[in-house]
Design an enzyme around this catalytic site. Sequence first.
Site, PDB file in Angstrom:
ATOM      1  N   GLY A 174       5.508  35.644 -16.358  1.00 46.43           N
ATOM      2  CA  GLY A 174       4.933  34.659 -15.427  1.00 46.43           C
ATOM      3  C   GLY A 174       3.752  33.926 -16.046  1.00 46.43           C
ATOM      4  O   GLY A 174       2.719  33.722 -15.407  1.00 46.43           O
ATOM      5  N   ALA A 175       3.944  33.486 -17.305  1.00 50.90           N
ATOM      6  CA  ALA A 175       2.811  32.930 -18.060  1.00 50.90           C
ATOM      7  C   ALA A 175       2.667  31.415 -17.916  1.00 50.90           C
ATOM      8  O   ALA A 175       1.812  30.817 -18.561  1.00 50.90           O
ATOM      9  CB  ALA A 175       2.965  33.284 -19.535  1.00 50.90           C
ATOM     10  N   ASN A 176       3.493  30.781 -17.074  1.00 51.02           N
ATOM     11  CA  ASN A 176       3.436  29.312 -16.990  1.00 51.02           C
ATOM     12  C   ASN A 176       2.343  28.813 -16.059  1.00 51.02           C
ATOM     13  O   ASN A 176       2.010  27.633 -16.071  1.00 51.02           O
ATOM     14  CB  ASN A 176       4.788  28.748 -16.539  1.00 51.02           C
ATOM     15  CG  ASN A 176       5.246  29.348 -15.222  1.00 51.02           C
ATOM     16  OD1 ASN A 176       5.658  30.498 -15.194  1.00 51.02           O
ATOM     17  ND2 ASN A 176       5.159  28.596 -14.146  1.00 51.02           N
ATOM     18  N   THR A 177       1.775  29.699 -15.254  1.00 50.81           N
ATOM     19  CA  THR A 177       0.777  29.239 -14.286  1.00 50.81           C
ATOM     20  C   THR A 177      -0.182  30.384 -13.946  1.00 50.81           C
ATOM     21  O   THR A 177      -0.006  31.514 -14.410  1.00 50.81           O
ATOM     22  CB  THR A 177       1.480  28.699 -13.009  1.00 50.81           C
ATOM     23  OG1 THR A 177       0.510  28.111 -12.146  1.00 50.81           O
ATOM     24  CG2 THR A 177       2.195  29.807 -12.246  1.00 50.81           C
ATOM     25  N   GLY A 178      -1.201  30.082 -13.143  1.00 48.25           N
ATOM     26  CA  GLY A 178      -2.078  31.115 -12.590  1.00 48.25           C
ATOM     27  C   GLY A 178      -2.721  32.016 -13.638  1.00 48.25           C
ATOM     28  O   GLY A 178      -3.131  31.563 -14.708  1.00 48.25           O
ATOM     29  N   ILE A 179      -2.792  33.299 -13.294  1.00 46.45           N
ATOM     30  CA  ILE A 179      -3.459  34.281 -14.167  1.00 46.45           C
ATOM     31  C   ILE A 179      -2.713  34.412 -15.499  1.00 46.45           C
ATOM     32  O   ILE A 179      -3.328  34.555 -16.561  1.00 46.45           O
ATOM     33  CB  ILE A 179      -3.523  35.652 -13.447  1.00 46.45           C
ATOM     34  CG1 ILE A 179      -4.341  35.521 -12.148  1.00 46.45           C
ATOM     35  CG2 ILE A 179      -4.140  36.707 -14.349  1.00 46.45           C
ATOM     36  CD1 ILE A 179      -4.202  36.709 -11.186  1.00 46.45           C
ATOM     37  N   GLY A 180      -1.394  34.353 -15.442  1.00 43.16           N
ATOM     38  CA  GLY A 180      -0.601  34.485 -16.662  1.00 43.16           C
ATOM     39  C   GLY A 180      -0.894  33.365 -17.645  1.00 43.16           C
ATOM     40  O   GLY A 180      -1.096  33.612 -18.852  1.00 43.16           O
TER      41      GLY A 180
ATOM     42  N   SER B  14      -3.060  45.281  -7.359  1.00 41.83           N
ATOM     43  CA  SER B  14      -3.871  44.521  -6.409  1.00 41.83           C
ATOM     44  C   SER B  14      -4.594  45.470  -5.465  1.00 41.83           C
ATOM     45  O   SER B  14      -4.115  46.573  -5.182  1.00 41.83           O
ATOM     46  CB  SER B  14      -2.975  43.585  -5.591  1.00 41.83           C
ATOM     47  OG  SER B  14      -3.708  43.037  -4.509  1.00 41.83           O
TER      48      SER B  14
ATOM     49  N   TYR C 283       4.311  43.463   0.092  1.00 45.92           N
ATOM     50  CA  TYR C 283       3.572  43.096  -1.133  1.00 45.92           C
ATOM     51  C   TYR C 283       2.705  44.283  -1.549  1.00 45.92           C
ATOM     52  O   TYR C 283       2.672  44.667  -2.723  1.00 45.92           O
ATOM     53  CB  TYR C 283       2.720  41.853  -0.851  1.00 45.92           C
ATOM     54  CG  TYR C 283       1.860  41.416  -2.021  1.00 45.92           C
ATOM     55  CD1 TYR C 283       2.420  40.776  -3.128  1.00 45.92           C
ATOM     56  CD2 TYR C 283       0.478  41.638  -2.022  1.00 45.92           C
ATOM     57  CE1 TYR C 283       1.622  40.375  -4.197  1.00 45.92           C
ATOM     58  CE2 TYR C 283      -0.318  41.239  -3.077  1.00 45.92           C
ATOM     59  CZ  TYR C 283       0.259  40.602  -4.163  1.00 45.92           C
ATOM     60  OH  TYR C 283      -0.526  40.211  -5.234  1.00 45.92           O
TER      61      TYR C 283
HETATM   62  N1  LIG Z   1      -3.938  35.521  -7.014  1.00 44.05           N
HETATM   63  C1  LIG Z   1      -4.454  36.608  -6.497  1.00 44.05           C
HETATM   64  O1  LIG Z   1      -5.391  36.541  -5.663  1.00 44.05           O
HETATM   65  C2  LIG Z   1      -3.957  37.957  -6.874  1.00 44.05           C
HETATM   66  C3  LIG Z   1      -4.598  39.084  -6.345  1.00 44.05           C
HETATM   67  C4  LIG Z   1      -4.147  40.350  -6.709  1.00 44.05           C
HETATM   68  C5  LIG Z   1      -3.091  40.474  -7.584  1.00 44.05           C
HETATM   69  N2  LIG Z   1      -2.472  39.363  -8.077  1.00 44.05           N
HETATM   70  C6  LIG Z   1      -1.331  39.553  -8.984  1.00 44.05           C
HETATM   71  O2  LIG Z   1      -1.520  38.778 -10.151  1.00 44.05           O
HETATM   72  C7  LIG Z   1      -0.245  38.415 -10.691  1.00 44.05           C
HETATM   73  C8  LIG Z   1      -0.238  36.934 -11.048  1.00 44.05           C
HETATM   74  O3  LIG Z   1      -0.357  36.204  -9.851  1.00 44.05           O
HETATM   75  P1  LIG Z   1      -0.940  34.734  -9.758  1.00 44.05           P
HETATM   76  O4  LIG Z   1      -1.989  34.791  -8.731  1.00 44.05           O
HETATM   77  O5  LIG Z   1      -1.251  34.179 -11.097  1.00 44.05           O
HETATM   78  O6  LIG Z   1       0.342  34.025  -9.099  1.00 44.05           O
HETATM   79  P2  LIG Z   1       1.111  32.638  -9.395  1.00 44.05           P
HETATM   80  O7  LIG Z   1       0.170  31.557  -9.772  1.00 44.05           O
HETATM   81  O8  LIG Z   1       1.993  32.437  -8.214  1.00 44.05           O
HETATM   82  O9  LIG Z   1       2.001  33.002 -10.666  1.00 44.05           O
HETATM   83  C9  LIG Z   1       3.037  33.937 -10.547  1.00 44.05           C
HETATM   84  C10 LIG Z   1       3.943  33.854 -11.745  1.00 44.05           C
HETATM   85  O10 LIG Z   1       5.035  34.770 -11.525  1.00 44.05           O
HETATM   86  C11 LIG Z   1       6.254  34.060 -11.775  1.00 44.05           C
HETATM   87  N3  LIG Z   1       7.389  34.599 -11.039  1.00 44.05           N
HETATM   88  C12 LIG Z   1       7.552  34.664  -9.692  1.00 44.05           C
HETATM   89  N4  LIG Z   1       8.772  35.142  -9.411  1.00 44.05           N
HETATM   90  C13 LIG Z   1       9.394  35.375 -10.596  1.00 44.05           C
HETATM   91  C14 LIG Z   1      10.688  35.843 -10.965  1.00 44.05           C
HETATM   92  N5  LIG Z   1      11.628  36.129 -10.061  1.00 44.05           N
HETATM   93  N6  LIG Z   1      10.971  35.966 -12.284  1.00 44.05           N
HETATM   94  C15 LIG Z   1      10.069  35.636 -13.220  1.00 44.05           C
HETATM   95  N7  LIG Z   1       8.843  35.164 -12.932  1.00 44.05           N
HETATM   96  C16 LIG Z   1       8.513  35.033 -11.635  1.00 44.05           C
HETATM   97  C17 LIG Z   1       5.948  32.626 -11.330  1.00 44.05           C
HETATM   98  O11 LIG Z   1       6.912  31.735 -11.855  1.00 44.05           O
HETATM   99  P3  LIG Z   1       7.126  30.254 -11.165  1.00 44.05           P
HETATM  100  O12 LIG Z   1       5.958  29.418 -11.566  1.00 44.05           O
HETATM  101  O13 LIG Z   1       8.413  29.796 -11.724  1.00 44.05           O
HETATM  102  O14 LIG Z   1       7.166  30.474  -9.681  1.00 44.05           O
HETATM  103  C18 LIG Z   1       4.566  32.458 -11.943  1.00 44.05           C
HETATM  104  O15 LIG Z   1       4.695  32.212 -13.314  1.00 44.05           O
HETATM  105  C19 LIG Z   1       0.795  38.823  -9.652  1.00 44.05           C
HETATM  106  O16 LIG Z   1       1.413  40.024 -10.046  1.00 44.05           O
HETATM  107  C20 LIG Z   1      -0.024  39.050  -8.398  1.00 44.05           C
HETATM  108  O17 LIG Z   1       0.564  40.012  -7.547  1.00 44.05           O
HETATM  109  C21 LIG Z   1      -2.885  38.110  -7.740  1.00 44.05           C
END
Ligand SMILES: NC(=O)c1ccc[n+]([C@@H]2O[C@H](COP(=O)([O-])OP(=O)(O)OC[C@H]3O[C@@H](n4cnc5c(N)ncnc54)[C@H](OP(=O)(O)O)[C@@H]3O)[C@@H](O)[C@H]2O)c1
Length: 280
Positions: free
Chosen positions: A8-14, A139, A166
Site C-alpha cells: 500500500g505504498a502509493n498513498t498515505g503512510i506507505g 492501531s 477494523y
Molecule cells: N490513518 C490512520 O489514522 C491510521 C491509524 C491507525 C492505523 N493505520 C493503519 O496504517 C496503515 C496505512 O493506512 P493509511 O492511513 O496510510 O491509509 P490509506 O491512505 O487509505 O492507504 C492505504 C493503502 O492500502 C492499500 N490497499 C487497500 N486495500 C488494498 C488491497 N485489497 N490490496 C492491496 N492494497 C490495498 C491502498 O491502495 P489504494 O490506494 O489502491 O486504495 C493504499 O495504498 C493501515 O494498515 C491502517 O490500518 C492508519
Amino acid sequence: MKTIVITGANTGIGFATAKKCVQSGHHVILACRNLEKAKQAKQQLDTLAQQHQAKVEIVQLELNSLQNVNDTANDILSRFHKIDVLVNNAGLLTPQLESTQDGFEKQIGVNYLAHYLWTLKLLPLLKKSDAGRIIHLASLMHLAGSIQFDQFKADDVTRYNGVKRYGNSKLANLLMSNVLAEKLKDTPITSNAIHPGGVDSEIYRDLPKYQYAVIKLFLIPPAKPAQLIHDIAFDPAWANRSGEYISLQTPAFKSRNAKDIQLARKLYDVSYDYVKQYLE
Ligand SMILES: NC(=O)c1ccc[n+]([C@@H]2O[C@H](COP(=O)([O-])OP(=O)(O)OC[C@H]3O[C@@H](n4cnc5c(N)ncnc54)[C@H](OP(=O)(O)O)[C@@H]3O)[C@@H](O)[C@H]2O)c1
C-alpha cells in the site's frame, strides 16, 4: 543500500515511508493493488531516487486475493535475492460487510490474513538479510477488537460493525507481530508493531462527512509515522528490539487480548490452516 518492501505504498503512510526510504538511498519496492496509482507514486519518487542514488520498483499486489498474494510473492522470490525490511502497511476500513475473493470478511482478510501469507512467503528472503525487520501497521483501535475465530468468513458474520471489525483486524496484526517475534527470536529478524497515530490519509474516505470533519481536527501528517517506521527499519538502535508495540500520539496501551501470547499462537495456527495450500 537496503531493500524494503512496503504494501500500500502509493498513498498515505506507505507513500510517506517510501519517500523517506528513497531519501536515505534505499531500494524501495512499492507493492500496490492499482498499477496506475503505483506508477504515479513511482514518478513522484524517481527524481528523488536519482538525487539520492536510490531505486524504486513496483509489484502488483491485490491483498483481496490469496492467489494474487501468492503469485506476487513468488515473483519477488524469483527476482530478488534478499529483503531487509518488510512493512505490512496496506489497510482499509469498510463500513459495510464485504467479502474477499476467498470469502473472508474483508478487513480480517485484507488487513490481516493476506499479510500473514505475504510475510510467511517472503520470510526466506528476510532470512538472507543480516538485519531483517518486519513492521506491522496495527492501531490503537485494536483496543476495540477481539479475535472472532468463528466469523473469519463473511458468510458467518453476525451483527457487522465496521469499526469493530477494523479493530479485530488490527488486533490480529498486533498478535501476528508478537508471535513472529517469538518464532524468530533465534534469528536476526525482528518483528514490531506500531500505532501510527491518527493520520491524515485516505483511510477515512468512506466515513460519513461529519465524522471525518471531527476526526480531521486530530490528525497528524503521514511523515510522522513514516519517520518512526524508517527508524525501526534502519536505525542500529532497533537491531535487538522485537515484539514491541510503539504508539505515536497516544500512550502504547495494549488490550488484554493483545498481551495474550496463547491467543497469538492460536491465531497463527488457525491462519496457517487457511493459507497452507500456498506454503506447502
Ligand atoms: N490513518 C490512520 O489514522 C491510521 C491509524 C491507525 C492505523 N493505520 C493503519 O496504517 C496503515 C496505512 O493506512 P493509511 O492511513 O496510510 O491509509 P490509506 O491512505 O487509505 O492507504 C492505504 C493503502 O492500502 C492499500 N490497499 C487497500 N486495500 C488494498 C488491497 N485489497 N490490496 C492491496 N492494497 C490495498 C491502498 O491502495 P489504494 O490506494 O489502491 O486504495 C493504499 O495504498 C493501515 O494498515 C491502517 O490500518 C492508519
